[in-house]
Scaffold this active site. Structure first.
Site, PDB file in Angstrom:
ATOM      1  N   GLU A   1      -2.795   7.779  -3.836  1.00  0.00           N
ATOM      2  CA  GLU A   1      -2.978   7.172  -5.439  1.00  0.00           C
ATOM      3  C   GLU A   1      -4.680   7.848  -5.749  1.00  0.00           C
ATOM      4  O   GLU A   1      -5.510   8.041  -4.711  1.00  0.00           O
ATOM      5  CB  GLU A   1      -3.355   5.663  -5.076  1.00  0.00           C
ATOM      6  CG  GLU A   1      -3.331   4.940  -6.152  1.00  0.00           C
ATOM      7  CD  GLU A   1      -3.180   3.421  -5.665  1.00  0.00           C
ATOM      8  OE1 GLU A   1      -2.182   2.979  -4.856  1.00  0.00           O
ATOM      9  OE2 GLU A   1      -3.738   2.502  -6.151  1.00  0.00           O
TER      10      GLU A   1
ATOM     11  N   HIS B   1      -1.231   0.391  -9.708  1.00  0.00           N
ATOM     12  CA  HIS B   1      -1.889  -0.485  -8.835  1.00  0.00           C
ATOM     13  C   HIS B   1      -2.496  -1.813  -9.870  1.00  0.00           C
ATOM     14  O   HIS B   1      -3.631  -2.048  -9.740  1.00  0.00           O
ATOM     15  CB  HIS B   1      -3.112   0.086  -8.211  1.00  0.00           C
ATOM     16  CG  HIS B   1      -3.255  -0.444  -6.890  1.00  0.00           C
ATOM     17  ND1 HIS B   1      -3.654  -0.171  -5.828  1.00  0.00           N
ATOM     18  CD2 HIS B   1      -3.176  -1.947  -6.267  1.00  0.00           C
ATOM     19  CE1 HIS B   1      -3.909  -0.632  -4.641  1.00  0.00           C
ATOM     20  NE2 HIS B   1      -3.605  -2.098  -5.061  1.00  0.00           N
TER      21      HIS B   1
ATOM     22  N   ARG C   1       1.035  -1.358  -0.157  1.00  0.00           N
ATOM     23  CA  ARG C   1       0.034   0.029   0.084  1.00  0.00           C
ATOM     24  C   ARG C   1       1.053   1.216   0.024  1.00  0.00           C
ATOM     25  O   ARG C   1       2.081   1.247   0.657  1.00  0.00           O
ATOM     26  CB  ARG C   1      -0.927   0.056   1.100  1.00  0.00           C
ATOM     27  CG  ARG C   1      -1.920  -0.885   1.265  1.00  0.00           C
ATOM     28  CD  ARG C   1      -3.073  -0.685   0.270  1.00  0.00           C
ATOM     29  NE  ARG C   1      -4.231  -1.390   0.095  1.00  0.00           N
ATOM     30  CZ  ARG C   1      -4.334  -2.672  -0.733  1.00  0.00           C
ATOM     31  NH1 ARG C   1      -3.421  -2.728  -1.685  1.00  0.00           N
ATOM     32  NH2 ARG C   1      -5.673  -3.265  -0.769  1.00  0.00           N
TER      33      ARG C   1
HETATM   34  C1  GLV Z   1      -4.897  -5.084  -4.095  1.00  0.00           C
HETATM   35  O1  GLV Z   1      -4.337  -3.972  -3.936  1.00  0.00           O
HETATM   36  C2  GLV Z   1      -5.667  -6.061  -3.109  1.00  0.00           C
HETATM   37  O2  GLV Z   1      -5.570  -5.420  -1.914  1.00  0.00           O
HETATM   38  O3  GLV Z   1      -6.290  -6.958  -3.589  1.00  0.00           O
END
Ligand code: GLV
Length: 324
Positions: free
Chosen positions: A252, A270, A223
């Site tokens: 983000e 991401h 993250r």
């Molecule tokens: C993606 O970042 C997830 O947490 O599935």
């Protein structure tokens, strides 16, 4: 059953007012990681039965608040472990071997003559150095361990830090335990896989970046807020470290000022779990969890399973009509 979709445009999240209206209307909320789900929102509908997040991470949801309200929360673990570990390696290799820069060079038509010093990168395997490179894994859950397993093929030494998984690291047969500062000082590549919590917020900051080798590469697919992104930009500009490869960003989809201009940063939006098969399976899992919430059954992937034995949960389900 009626399904309402709150998102109207692909490039815009769900407005808080639309979220609130949707939560008031629905029995079960199926959320994406882009939607903040706080306690006040959940409290807006006493008839809500659960939240199914379509992601393995659930830092967008106030899970403690949900538990206090008697609401089960679920996620989509396991299915994305390999896909995310693969992307971690794609990023690590891309940063080490400067693949995005090389591609830009080609696409800009700049390749006129091969030369022995053209786009020199760093070895991941021992390569010309003959030295086994060190991979530092921060966060040794399912994904961190899968990333560590892949290092065997590159003849790397793996060290890992995770205060919640010391026994798993010791028993893994792949990685050896290291304290965070020690890991940062010894690693050629540092890859981040912790959950985002108060404890891991800005775990990588000016102080910890300065512990890393000037030749090291940082990879983050966990993250964004695990890294102080403004400090990372300084680290990349002033070469405290050699490079970074990021799938996630602190604010983000925005990026810290200066990040996109860093030629030693590989940046992707991401996409760690974004294979067609995995996203399909995640959607199916989220739907199965949502149906379990709807029918008052234990969700297969509840992250707060303790909620099922709480008075708050019992009080909530006693209010469900038997048939809707
Ligand atoms: C993606 O970042 C997830 O947490 O599935």
């Amino acid at each position: 059953m009626e399904v309402r979709v709150g998102q109207e445009r692909e490039d815009e999240g769900v407005a808080p007012s639309v979220m609130l209206e949707g939560v008031r209307w629905c029995d079960v909320l199926l959320s994406l990681l882009t939607e903040p789900v706080d306690r006040a929102l959940l409290a807006a509908n006493p008839a809500l039965r659960g939240v199914a997040n379509c992601a393995v991470g659930f830092n967008n949801i106030d899970v403690a608040g949900a538990t206090a309200l008697g609401l089960p929360v679920s996620n989509t673990p396991d299915v994305l472990t390999d896909t995310t570990a693969d992307l971690t390696w794609a990023l690590l290799l891309a940063a080490a071997r400067r693949i995005p820069e090389a591609q830009e060079y080609m696409k800009a038509g700049r390749y006129k003559l091969w030369g022995p010093n053209l786009l020199l990168g760093a070895d991941v395997s021992p390569g010309g150095s003959g030295r086994r490179k060190v991979l530092g894994v921060v966060g040794f859950g399912r994904i961190g361990a899968a990333v560590a397993r892949r290092a065997i093929g590159f003849d790397m030494d793996v060290i890992a830090y995770d205060p919640h998984a010391r026994a798993q690291i010791d028993a893994s047969g792949i990685a050896r335990w290291a304290e965070l500062d020690d890991l940062l000082e010894r690693s050629d590549f540092v890859t981040l896989h912790p959950l985002l919590t108060r404890e891991t917020h800005h775990l990588i900051n000016e102080r910890t970046l300065k512990r890393m080798k000037p030749t090291a590469i940082l990879v983050n697919v966990s993250r964004g807020p695990v890294v102080d992104e403004a400090a990372l930009v300084r680290a990349l500009q002033e070469r405290w470290i050699a490079g970074a490869a990021l799938d996630v960003f602190e604010h983000e989809p925005a990026m810290a000022e200066g990040l996109r201009e860093c030629e030693n940063a590989v940046l992707v939006p991401h996409i760690a779990s974004a294979s067609a098969d995995t996203r399909d399976k995640m959607a199916t899992m989220a739907a199965e969890n949502a149906l379990a919430h709807l029918h008052g059954k234990r969700a297969p992937n509840a992250v707060n399973a303790e909620v099922y034995s709480s008075d708050a949960y019992r009080a909530r389900i006693s209010r469900f009509p038997t048939e809707r």
